[in-house]
Design an enzyme around this catalytic site. Structure first.
Site, PDB file in Angstrom:
ATOM      1  N   HIS A 100       0.883  -1.165   0.000  1.00 13.36           N
ATOM      2  CA  HIS A 100       0.000   0.000   0.000  1.00 13.36           C
ATOM      3  C   HIS A 100       0.921   1.215   0.000  1.00 13.36           C
ATOM      4  CE1 HIS A 100      -2.397  -2.954   2.416  1.00 13.36           C
ATOM      5  NE2 HIS A 100      -3.447  -2.401   1.864  1.00 13.36           N
ATOM      6  N   ASP A 103       2.166   2.001   3.447  1.00 11.02           N
ATOM      7  CA  ASP A 103       3.122   1.087   4.117  1.00 11.02           C
ATOM      8  C   ASP A 103       4.536   1.523   3.828  1.00 11.02           C
ATOM      9  OD1 ASP A 103       0.870  -0.617   4.248  1.00 11.02           O
ATOM     10  OD2 ASP A 103       1.547  -1.761   2.495  1.00 11.02           O
ATOM     11  N   GLU A 267      -8.801 -13.910  -1.536  1.00 14.21           N
ATOM     12  CA  GLU A 267      -8.043 -14.196  -0.312  1.00 14.21           C
ATOM     13  C   GLU A 267      -8.763 -15.271   0.496  1.00 14.21           C
ATOM     14  OE1 GLU A 267      -6.326 -10.904   1.782  1.00 14.21           O
ATOM     15  OE2 GLU A 267      -6.861 -11.744   3.732  1.00 14.21           O
ATOM     16  N   HIS A 270     -10.802 -14.294   3.536  1.00  9.79           N
ATOM     17  CA  HIS A 270     -11.998 -13.539   3.167  1.00  9.79           C
ATOM     18  C   HIS A 270     -13.075 -14.489   2.647  1.00  9.79           C
ATOM     19  CE1 HIS A 270      -9.377  -9.709   2.390  1.00  9.79           C
ATOM     20  NE2 HIS A 270      -9.216 -10.216   3.591  1.00  9.79           N
TER      21      HIS A 270
END
Ligand code: XLS
Ligand code: NI
Ligand code: NI
Length: 436
Positions: A100, A103, A267, A270
């Protein structure tokens, strides 16, 4: 300078190895179904958990010991993390990483300052990529941590926040492109709602589609090639996220004419939060030509939240790889370890144990899946199970040559349907076990 002088680049040592920091199954250059394991798996390490995870949880602060990180938001600290990150990527022999924007580089006091920080850090990322050959699998913008996004980013009630998010994605797309990123990901961290009493769902979804169309237009303008990927997740942090699972995402994309530009980043944890298996999500996306990439982790089925654990279960990885191979493999995608070490695993070396295990579990899963496919017993069973559709009335229905009236006439004549056959679930589960 080395931050892990005691750790050598992880090597393939074969299944008999007792060295915990060696691969027993991941042999990068070995060919499986005519392609190297490295090309099949396209392993990727995430910046957020590996470089920024502290081990904090809602009941206590971080526990992780990271001697290179002074905990500050300074550019020097961020630049040092880049050094460490690339040493980790290289020592794990991982060809890709993902990040990101926030990050890798600290948010400043204004958007201008934040963008300048990102420029400084991304030029260091570029240098390290060039020096090491490690590549960027995907970039994404963090539009969920900062308090401005409390009501959402593209789905916020605050038009100014939408504008901020647009500016942020514009910048992150430019950086992703500059770094040769092969995809661009949207995970809708706060794109959903906590309460329908205060939510205009239709308006929010229209805005989300507008946002994605703007991203598509800008990507075309700057020549960004990679697909956009949406990462489904049903809840957490919101009570309901719009991108709740593969089917919901694809319905949204199709309704708003976005199908040509988007695929999915699936994912495991998820999928389980959505009440599905990962194999289901992969197969669902795959059958619609929308299988993009995977965030390889696992959840704890006894817990109802996103624990983001490293995958170690061969059944899971074999099922994933079976579905991935069935749908033609990962193209621009990869096996991206969106996973974090447990709070109790606070030493730097735990980062290596975690990734070695995850990579090996996927390598083993790939081998198992290829064995299953080579013998073809399960495929043959499925094929034969549907053989009534290959000729006669079934083939005519599939070809659109029958209707309710003609089918009624067919059945009135015949009187009763042909007898059913067993689904043989237990036998198939036992056959699957042969390969584990
Ligand atoms: C969080 C998501 C996130 C995405 C990237 O649950 O998995 O980490 O992968 O924004
Ligand atoms: Ni993820
Ligand atoms: Ni997650």
């Amino acid at each position: 300078m080395s931050y892990f002088p005691e750790i050598q680049t992880i090597q393939y040592d074969g299944p008999q190895s007792r060295n915990p920091l060696a691969f027993r199954w991941y042999n990068p250059s070995e060919l499986i179904e005519g392609k190297s394991m490295k090309e099949h798996l396209r392993f990727s390490i995430v910046y957020w958990h590996t470089m920024r995870g502290t081990g904090s949880d809602p009941f206590g602060p971080g526990t992780a010991i990271r001697p290179w990180d002074d905990g500050s938001n300074s550019l020097e600290n961020a630049l040092r993390r880049v050094e460490v990150a690339f040493e980790i990527f290289q020592k794990l022999d991982a060809p890709y990483y993902a990040f990101h924007d926030r990050d890798v580089s600290p948010e400043g006091g204004s958007l201008r300052e934040t963008n300048a920080n990102f420029d400084r850090i991304s030029s260091s990322l570029k240098e390290h990529q060039d020096k090491t050959g490690v590549k960027l699998l995907w970039g994404t913008a963090n539009m969920f941590s900062h308090p401005r996004f409390m009501h959402g980013a593209a789905t916020t009630c605050n038009a100014d926040v939408f504008a901020f998010a647009a500016a942020q994605v514009k910048k992150c797309l430019e950086v992703t492109q500059m770094l040769g990123g092969e995809n661009y990901v949207f995970w809708g961290g706060r794109e959903g709602y906590q309460c329908l009493y205060n939510t205009d769902m239709k308006r929010e979804l229209d805005h989300l589609a507008k946002f994605f169309h703007m991203a598509v237009d800008y990507a075309k303008k700057i020549g960004f090639q990679g697909p956009f990927l949406i990462e489904p997740k049903p809840k957490e942090p919101t009570k309901h996220q719009y991108d709740s699972d593969a089917a919901a995402c694809l319905n949204f994309l199709r309704s708003y004419d976005l199908m040509p530009y988007f695929k999915l980043n699936l994912e495991t944890n998820h999928a389980t939060l959505a009440g599905h298996t990962m194999m289901h999500e992969l197969d669902y996306a795959g059958m619609q030509g929308a299988l993009g990439s995977i965030d390889a982790n696992t959840g704890d089925l006894l817990l109802g939240w996103d624990t983001d654990q490293f995958p170690t279960d061969y059944y899971l990885t074999a099922q994933c790889m079976l579905a991935i191979l069935k749908h033609g493999g990962l193209k621009t995608g990869g096996v991206n370890f969106d996973a974090k070490v447990r709070r109790e695993s606070f030493e730097p070396i735990d980062l290596f144990h975690a990734h070695v295990g995850g990579m090996d579990a996927f390598a083993r899963g790939l081998r198992i899946a290829a064995d299953i496919r080579r013998e073809g017993v399960i495929d043959q069973f499925v094929k034969s199970r549907y053989r009534s559709w290959d000729s006669g009335i079934g083939a005519e229905i599939e070809a659109g040559k029958q209707n309710f009236e003609s089918l009624e006439a067919y059945m009135l004549e015949k009187g009763e349907a042909n007898a059913n056959e067993s689904g043989r679930q237990e036998m198939l589960e036992n056959i699957f076990n042969r390969y584990i």
